[in-house]
Design an enzyme around this catalytic site. Structure first.
Site, short mmCIF file in Angstrom:
data_model
loop_
_atom_site.label_atom_id
_atom_site.label_comp_id
_atom_site.label_asym_id
_atom_site.label_seq_id
_atom_site.Cartn_x
_atom_site.Cartn_y
_atom_site.Cartn_z
CB SER A 26 40.64 47.59 38.24
OG SER A 26 40.21 47.68 39.20
CE LYS A 41 38.70 44.51 40.11
NZ LYS A 41 39.57 45.35 41.32
#
Length: 149
Positions: A66, A103
Site C-alpha cells: 500500500s 500510511k
C-alpha cells in the site's frame, strides 16, 4: 485494546556498541568516478544518524504494497520515532481499531485520513467512534539495493 500486527513486524532498538564506518564526504557522481576525491573525512555511526531518540525508537518490517509509491516496499525496515509529533503529511504507524498500519497521515477540514501511496488502495477516514492511536512517525526507510543481472 492491543493492536494486532497484520502486515507489520515490530523490532525494538538496542544499541549494542558504536559502529563508526567511513564517511566519504565527496559526492558520488553517477558518471565516471573521480579518483581525486577518494578520501575519508570522518566516521559515521548509523545509530547516531538514524536514531535521534533511542528510548522512543523502534523498527518495523513492512509487509504489503500500500505504500510502494512512497518508496516503501515489502521487506523494507522503517525507523519509527515515537518522540516526533505526528503532523499532516507524515508517514506514520497507526493503530486503527486494533490493527497496525503504515500510511500517510492527512488532516484536512476537520477530517483525519490514513492515505496509502498506491492507487490500488483507498484512503481510510478515521471516524470519531473508532479506536485510533499514532504509534510513531516514520523517519527513515531502509531497503536493500536492487541488483540486476
Amino acid at each position: 485494546m492491543t493492536p494486532t500486527l497484520s502486515g507489520l513486524e515490530i523490532l525494538g532498538f538496542e544499541k549494542r556498541s558504536a559502529c563508526a564506518l567511513p564517511l566519504y564526504l565527496a559526492s558520488v557522481p553517477a558518471g565516471f568516478p573521480s579518483p581525486a576525491e577518494d578520501y575519508i573525512d570522518k566516521k559515521l555511526d548509523l545509530n547516531e544518524h538514524l536514531v535521534k531518540h533511542p528510548a522512543a525508537t523502534f523498527f518495523v518490517r513492512v509487509h504489503g504494497h500500500s505504500m510502494t509509491d512512497a518508496g516503501i516496499s515489502p521487506g523494507d525496515i522503517l525507523v519509527v520515532d515515537r518522540a516526533v509529533a505526528a503532523a499532516s503529511g507524515n508517514i506514520v504507524i497507526a493503530a486503527l481499531d486494533g490493527e497496525l498500519t503504515v500510511k500517510r497521515l492527512k488532516a484536512s477540514q476537520g477530517r483525519l485520513l490514513l492515505v496509502p501511496e498506491n492507487t490500488d488502495f483507498a484512503p481510510t477516514e478515521v471516524a470519531p467512534e473508532q479506536s485510533f492511536e499514532i504509534w510513531g512517525v516514520v523517519t527513515y526507510i531502509i531497503h536493500k539495493a536492487v541488483s540486476r543481472p
